[in-house]
Motif scaffolding. Sequence first.
Motif, PDB file in Angstrom:
ATOM      1  N   ILE A   1     -15.596 -10.483  -6.590  1.00 16.94           N
ATOM      2  CA  ILE A   1     -14.796 -10.234  -5.393  1.00 16.94           C
ATOM      3  C   ILE A   1     -14.926  -8.758  -5.019  1.00 16.94           C
ATOM      4  N   LYS A   2     -15.334  -8.495  -3.799  1.00 19.46           N
ATOM      5  CA  LYS A   2     -15.450  -7.131  -3.273  1.00 19.46           C
ATOM      6  C   LYS A   2     -15.591  -7.240  -1.765  1.00 19.46           C
TER       7      LYS A   2
ATOM      8  N   TRP B   1      -7.991  -8.656 -10.879  1.00 16.35           N
ATOM      9  CA  TRP B   1      -8.395  -7.247 -11.013  1.00 16.35           C
ATOM     10  C   TRP B   1      -9.301  -6.838  -9.845  1.00 16.35           C
ATOM     11  N   SER B   2     -10.314  -7.649  -9.561  1.00 12.93           N
ATOM     12  CA  SER B   2     -11.237  -7.336  -8.465  1.00 12.93           C
ATOM     13  C   SER B   2     -10.507  -7.291  -7.128  1.00 12.93           C
ATOM     14  N   LEU B   3      -9.498  -8.152  -6.967  1.00 15.82           N
ATOM     15  CA  LEU B   3      -8.692  -8.131  -5.756  1.00 15.82           C
ATOM     16  C   LEU B   3      -7.970  -6.794  -5.619  1.00 15.82           C
ATOM     17  N   GLY B   4      -7.390  -6.301  -6.713  1.00 20.94           N
ATOM     18  CA  GLY B   4      -6.728  -4.999  -6.671  1.00 20.94           C
ATOM     19  C   GLY B   4      -7.676  -3.892  -6.252  1.00 20.94           C
ATOM     20  N   CYS B   5      -8.901  -3.921  -6.799  1.00 21.51           N
ATOM     21  CA  CYS B   5      -9.914  -2.929  -6.409  1.00 21.51           C
ATOM     22  C   CYS B   5     -10.281  -3.072  -4.931  1.00 21.51           C
ATOM     23  N   THR B   6     -10.341  -4.306  -4.460  1.00 16.14           N
ATOM     24  CA  THR B   6     -10.694  -4.558  -3.061  1.00 16.14           C
ATOM     25  C   THR B   6      -9.607  -4.054  -2.116  1.00 16.14           C
ATOM     26  N   ILE B   7      -8.335  -4.312  -2.450  1.00 18.75           N
ATOM     27  CA  ILE B   7      -7.237  -3.822  -1.605  1.00 18.75           C
ATOM     28  C   ILE B   7      -7.275  -2.301  -1.540  1.00 18.75           C
TER      29      ILE B   7
ATOM     30  N   TYR C   1      -8.484   3.006   1.169  1.00 26.09           N
ATOM     31  CA  TYR C   1      -9.007   4.374   1.039  1.00 26.09           C
ATOM     32  C   TYR C   1     -10.527   4.477   1.158  1.00 26.09           C
ATOM     33  N   PHE C   2     -11.215   3.349   1.419  1.00 26.63           N
ATOM     34  CA  PHE C   2     -12.663   3.328   1.671  1.00 26.63           C
ATOM     35  C   PHE C   2     -13.494   3.714   0.458  1.00 26.63           C
ATOM     36  N   THR C   3     -12.928   3.678  -0.701  1.00 29.65           N
ATOM     37  CA  THR C   3     -13.639   3.831  -1.966  1.00 29.65           C
ATOM     38  C   THR C   3     -12.879   3.025  -3.006  1.00 29.65           C
ATOM     39  N   SER C   4     -13.589   2.539  -4.022  1.00 34.73           N
ATOM     40  CA  SER C   4     -12.892   1.781  -5.057  1.00 34.73           C
ATOM     41  C   SER C   4     -12.088   2.735  -5.933  1.00 34.73           C
TER      42      SER C   4
ATOM     43  N   LYS D   1      -0.074  -3.743  -9.558  1.00 30.74           N
ATOM     44  CA  LYS D   1       0.237  -5.038 -10.178  1.00 30.74           C
ATOM     45  C   LYS D   1      -1.049  -5.775 -10.562  1.00 30.74           C
ATOM     46  N   CYS D   2      -2.073  -5.644  -9.708  1.00 28.51           N
ATOM     47  CA  CYS D   2      -3.355  -6.310  -9.975  1.00 28.51           C
ATOM     48  C   CYS D   2      -4.166  -5.578 -11.041  1.00 28.51           C
ATOM     49  N   LEU D   3      -4.030  -4.252 -11.101  1.00 23.41           N
ATOM     50  CA  LEU D   3      -4.885  -3.437 -11.962  1.00 23.41           C
ATOM     51  C   LEU D   3      -4.225  -3.135 -13.305  1.00 23.41           C
ATOM     52  N   ILE D   4      -3.720  -4.171 -13.937  1.00 25.04           N
ATOM     53  CA  ILE D   4      -3.202  -4.066 -15.299  1.00 25.04           C
ATOM     54  C   ILE D   4      -4.346  -4.360 -16.260  1.00 25.04           C
ATOM     55  N   VAL D   5      -4.615  -3.425 -17.163  1.00 24.71           N
ATOM     56  CA  VAL D   5      -5.789  -3.529 -18.025  1.00 24.71           C
ATOM     57  C   VAL D   5      -5.727  -4.754 -18.935  1.00 24.71           C
TER      58      VAL D   5
END
Length: 357
Positions: free
Chosen positions: A207-208, A277-283, A288-291, A331-335
């Motif tokens: 997902i990206k 996780w990928s969704l959090g990176c995508t949001i 901010y136009f960068t991951s 919330k999405c980017l919990i390791v």
Amino acid sequence: MTSYIKDCFYSLSTCISCFPSPQLRINNRSFKIRKLLGEGGFAFVYLVETRGQELFALKKIRCPFGPESVQTAMREVDAYKTFDSPYIIKYVDSSVEQEADGSKSVYILLPYLKNGNLQDAINDHVMNGTHFSEEELMALVVEICHAIKTLHQHRIGGDVSTTTTVPQSSYRLGDDEEQGLVAADELNNSANATPLSELVPYAHRDIKPANIMLSDNGRPILMDLGSCSRARIDVSSRQKALELQDMAAEQCSMPYRAPELFDVKTGANIDERVDVWSLGCTIYTLMYFTSPFEHQTNETGASLNLAIMNGHFTMPASPEYSDQLKGLVKKCLIVDPQERPFIDDVLKAASEEYREV
């Protein structure tokens, strides 16, 4: 060799009018190649046109490593056939063709979506010095959550109105090709004997923004299902851990890859929350136009994979977004994948935030 040269030639330009008008045939249908839409690895996506002037996207996957690479490409075809949802790009047709050098290529015909993908939308904002409003962002996020939920809550067999029977691959190995081939689906052998109507979660695993198309009415549509397969994997041996880790390194874009896929542990249970996780990176990227972890490495010089595995990232001061939206990303980017929410929880939080915007 001629086909390799053609693909390299096309990759240098998106202006097909600079070259003689190439024609190709897929399952007795003729197409004219209009231009190159994109490329990555051994895959090229072309805009093609029928004699009736209907436009399609044609994905060509070169398979230079023999039958195993063909089988891998055909699993993408099977994934398109598996899902029937407005949130998943529709499969039109496919074919396996032999090239002049003796290698094979898989061609996948898909609808052409003129609005492009979310990465194109990001690029437009960058060029214009603008950004997504929070309302626009939340509308997109809610719809992307619905798209991911389609994969994560997939059912097979039973009532065809609510479930889908997983198709068999339309490509079959010859007797001389069978020996020594180990399908990646063995990673999911614990789910191979699934009873009818049972929940069988799938994970996209890549997902990206570039893999989320926009329909004519702006609805997000997931594409590029080459990495999509059954989500829940019991990593029962070191060999299986290494196979999964290698597969993730090949098929899952590093800036959006979940930390549990970087160093897969024997005894781990990998599930569909890799997509959360990928969704959090995508949001974050839409904001901010960068991951998040590329931003972190640019700020601190840290290694990208270490930043991801440690979960270290910061929120830029500009543009300004609400604490609720930033909290959704966190919330999405919990390791720890066992602490990370499932997509239903993310969708509920996103829907509540959208109602308040």
